[in-house]
Design an enzyme around this catalytic site. Structure first.
Site, PDB file in Angstrom:
ATOM      1  N   ARG A  67      -6.983  -2.314   6.298  1.00 35.00           N
ATOM      2  CA  ARG A  67      -6.925  -2.556   4.861  1.00 35.00           C
ATOM      3  C   ARG A  67      -6.924  -4.045   4.521  1.00 35.00           C
ATOM      4  O   ARG A  67      -7.132  -4.409   3.373  1.00 35.00           O
ATOM      5  CB  ARG A  67      -5.672  -1.896   4.292  1.00 35.00           C
ATOM      6  CG  ARG A  67      -5.463  -0.478   4.782  1.00 35.00           C
ATOM      7  CD  ARG A  67      -4.300   0.201   4.108  1.00 35.00           C
ATOM      8  NE  ARG A  67      -4.652   0.563   2.749  1.00 35.00           N
ATOM      9  CZ  ARG A  67      -3.848   1.253   1.943  1.00 35.00           C
ATOM     10  NH1 ARG A  67      -2.671   1.642   2.362  1.00 35.00           N
ATOM     11  NH2 ARG A  67      -4.223   1.541   0.722  1.00 35.00           N
ATOM     12  N   LYS A  88      15.604  10.928  -1.526  1.00 40.01           N
ATOM     13  CA  LYS A  88      15.001  11.180  -0.221  1.00 40.01           C
ATOM     14  C   LYS A  88      16.043  11.866   0.660  1.00 40.01           C
ATOM     15  O   LYS A  88      17.202  11.446   0.703  1.00 40.01           O
ATOM     16  CB  LYS A  88      14.562   9.848   0.396  1.00 40.01           C
ATOM     17  CG  LYS A  88      13.555   9.966   1.510  1.00 40.01           C
ATOM     18  CD  LYS A  88      12.937   8.606   1.798  1.00 40.01           C
ATOM     19  CE  LYS A  88      11.810   8.703   2.801  1.00 40.01           C
ATOM     20  NZ  LYS A  88      11.090   7.426   2.938  1.00 40.01           N
ATOM     21  N   GLU A 134      -0.774  -4.758   2.436  1.00 32.97           N
ATOM     22  CA  GLU A 134      -1.245  -5.477   3.619  1.00 32.97           C
ATOM     23  C   GLU A 134      -2.182  -6.628   3.266  1.00 32.97           C
ATOM     24  O   GLU A 134      -2.172  -7.679   3.925  1.00 32.97           O
ATOM     25  CB  GLU A 134      -1.936  -4.511   4.576  1.00 32.97           C
ATOM     26  CG  GLU A 134      -1.011  -3.478   5.201  1.00 32.97           C
ATOM     27  CD  GLU A 134      -0.813  -2.245   4.341  1.00 32.97           C
ATOM     28  OE1 GLU A 134      -0.073  -1.344   4.767  1.00 32.97           O
ATOM     29  OE2 GLU A 134      -1.400  -2.178   3.235  1.00 32.97           O
TER      30      GLU A 134
END
Length: 657
Positions: free
Chosen positions: A403, A289, A375
């Site tokens: 969600r 990243k 979640e």
């Protein structure tokens, strides 16, 4: 002219040599750094997927082959290779979206920026291709940035792997991170994989030969079957010793890798092998990243996952700092509460720093849990912790509560679990667009039995209401707040016995009680502006902040009966929102005062600044005040109750056909 300027379509990549592709990768990184620095956006993730995106577009034929990104914030390079190289208005109103957008290009498919859904899209697309006679078309998924920690991805993988006829290529962008380093057993497993050669193993001759021997040996009686199982076990043992990949191959998924995701030649070879296999394949690519940008690589917190406007040379923010954010207020207060109460624990879904649990984690690392992009699991795990005697504080972006609604309803609320949910980025969030606006939460929460919902208007009320929330032990409590900086405190002139703050009274004379303005959360400043505008027109008003919008305070209902009309201003959708709930409570109490819900329309709202989006939907002090004046005068429904001696206005009610 650089190479990048010559790329207008993915097919333009086919004429480039490997050396030119490497030059192009460098140009793309330079473009990303200089352009995203001017607008802000997801810089680190896109710097990490340059070669992978180039390789995908070179090996596969978009849009005939479908390319899906999970999550969409990894799609900047894809945009550049598909003819979109004007990043000057990235994430600005009317400009380039920060995520894939079907309105922008035929090459874009999935617009939602919620993680871990791409494999389900791939399952559906590839099934459709088979059933419509287009089974030769590939579906390619780039999944990463922690998205494989989400359970939905594994549900889809289970289905994809079960059908060896479907041409699905899953490219795992394994950078070891989501926002922060990826947590969990799967992350540890991926990190353990070692490079190996897959050319022979994925060649169709290899598979055909294995199939022939398997059939001969299994049909050869007990001796043949014993020989087959023995050889198969030996093969598995050798493979797993050399390059452990059993997790994927046990599902029936061919595995290629790990490969160096920044080696252009290696990426292209791996993708060609995957394409030629003609069945479900997983290509595991190790990436960095923030690749190629020293400030991003040195930024340990999130490696420039998302940045504001920065100096491209140093990576330092150039926007004025020093202002306190809603998140930082929460971060300090929850850490202080945790110091005082040993039963308080924190739960986050791969967003420790963005949601403000990092200070809590620094002081009490054993009491903060990052469950990954999961979640649903977070909410049910919290219910279990509450049963075990703890008080969990689950911190999420408001958009991601969508969600976990079933778990909130059936695992937390049904069991009367003392769980506090803190929703960051509630309401209109701005540049991230439709799937990131936190505008659905208050409507969803209205139907959860027993739930307590707080919407603080300023920093002092956030601290106050957070402490009240964690004191609730027999029901779920929710505290929601906006994105960005928190304004100055808005002090009340009075607080009712049931906790409602009266922010202002704007009388015209001693007898006037025209408009009751109910301000929800961060809409307090606008509500006060509306009251001032009404006063200038000779209309009296009272502005109140319920603080806790669920359950609806009784004093709100009593004050509603005393006024001619009620206006509820909220930054959630009007349908089923706070205004709708107050109206129901008024009717149940026999109060027939007119009520107007002022909030967001049931629409997907395009990106722009918060102010631009609110202006676009008419949620401004001027527009609200104009509407209220018309309602008081009886020229716009709902009509205010007439004054003594006045007739009920007829207004401009349209005839029903």
């Amino acid at each position: 002219m650089g190479l990048l300027e010559t790329i207008r379509d993915p097919r333009d990549l086919n004429r480039l040599s490997v050396e030119q592709m490497e030059r192009l990768a460098a140009e793309i990184r330079s473009f990303l750094i200089s352009n995203v620095a001017q607008t802000g956006g997801h810089l680190g993730p896109n710097l990490g997927v340059v070669e992978l995106t180039m390789g995908i577009h070179r090996v596969f034929d978009s849009p005939r082959d479908s390319i899906v990104f999970d999550t969409g914030h990894q799609s900047y390079v894809h945009k550049m290779l598909t003819g979109r190289q004007d990043f000057s208005t990235l994430r600005q109103q009317g400009g380039l979206s920060g995520y894939p957008s079907r309105a922008e290009s035929v090459h874009d498919i999935v617009e939602s920026s919620h993680a871990s859904s791409s494999l389900s899209w791939a399952d559906g697309i590839s099934r459709a291709r088979q059933l419509t006679g287009e089974g030769d078309r590939y579906t390619v998924v780039m999944v990463g940035d922690g998205a494989l920690t989400g359970g939905m991805a594994w549900e889809a993988l289970n289905n994809i792997a079960a059908d060896q006829r479907r041409r699905v290529v899953i490219v795992v962008n394994d950078n070891g991170r989501s926002y922060a380093p990826t947590i969990g057993g799967l992350a540890d497993y991926l990190a353990s994989l070692r490079p190996t050669l897959d050319a022979v193993r994925t060649h169709h001759v290899y598979e055909n030969t294995l199939g022939w021997w398997k059939q001969r040996l299994q049909n050869g009686g007990p001796v043949g079957r014993f020989t087959y199982h023995s050889l198969h076990a030996a093969k598995r043992g050798i493979k797993d010793w050399w390059a452990p990949q059993g997790l994927f191959e046990d599902l029936g998924m061919k595995y290629i890798g790990p490969i160096d995701g920044h080696d252009m030649a290696a990426v292209e070879r791996a993708l060609l092998k995957a394409r030629n296999y003609n069945g479900p394949v997983l290509v595991h690519a190790m990436t960095e990243k923030g690749r190629g940008y020293a400030p991003a690589r040195a930024h340990e917190a999130d490696q420039f996952h998302a940045v504001g406007i920065i100096d491209p040379e140093t990576g330092k923010a150039v926007e004025p700092g020093g202002k306190q954010s809603w998140t930082s207020v929460f971060a300090t207060e929850i850490a202080d509460i945790a110091d005082e109460r040993e039963d308080i624990v924190g739960i986050t879904g791969a967003m420790l720093i963005p949601v403000g649990l990092h200070r809590f984690a620094e002081r009490h690392p054993e009491r903060v849990f990052d469950v990954g992009i999961a979640e649903q699991h977070a909410l049910t795990s919290a219910a279990g912790m509450a049963f075990g005697g703890l008080h969990p504080v689950v911190a999420l972006y408001a958009t991601f509560l969508n969600r976990a609604f079933d778990q909130l309803l059936m695992d937390v609320a049904l069991h009367k679990a003392g769980v506090t949910i803190v929703l960051d980025r509630a309401g209109v969030t701005g540049p991230d667009g439709a799937s990131h606006h936190g505008m659905w939460d208050m409507s969803m929460l209205q139907i959860v039995p027993g739930l307590h919902l707080a919407a603080p208007r300023d920093a002092t009320r956030l601290k106050e209401e957070l402490r009240e929330a964690v004191a609730i032990s027999d029901a779920p409590s929710v505290v929601r707040f906006s994105k960005g900086t928190v304004g100055p405190d808005v002090e009340a002139v009075e607080r009712t016995k049931d906790g409602v703050d009266i922010l202002a009274r704007r009388p015209v004379d001693e007898q006037s009680n025209d408009v009751l303005i109910v301000s929800v959360g961060a809409m307090a400043e606008m509500a006060l502006q509306v009251a001032n505008r009404l006063g200038a027109q000779g209309i009296s008003s009272t502005v109140v902040d319920p603080r806790w919008v669920l359950p609806v305070p009784g004093s709100i209902i009593r004050m509603a009966a005393e006024h001619r009309i009620v206006i509820v201003i909220e930054d959630g959708v009007r349908a089923g929102g706070v205004g709708s709930r107050i109206r129901q409570e008024m009717r149940a109490a026999g109060v027939d005062t007119a009520l107007n819900e002022v909030g967001l329309p049931v629409e997907f709202l395009d990106h722009g600044t918060r102010a631009e989006v609110l202006e676009r939907v008419g949620l401004t002090a001027r527009q609200v005040a104009n509407d209220v004046v018309a309602q008081v005068l009886g020229t716009k429904v709902p009509f205010a109750r007439p004054l003594p001696g006045q007739d009920m206005p007829t207004g401009q009610i349209p005839k029903i056909q």
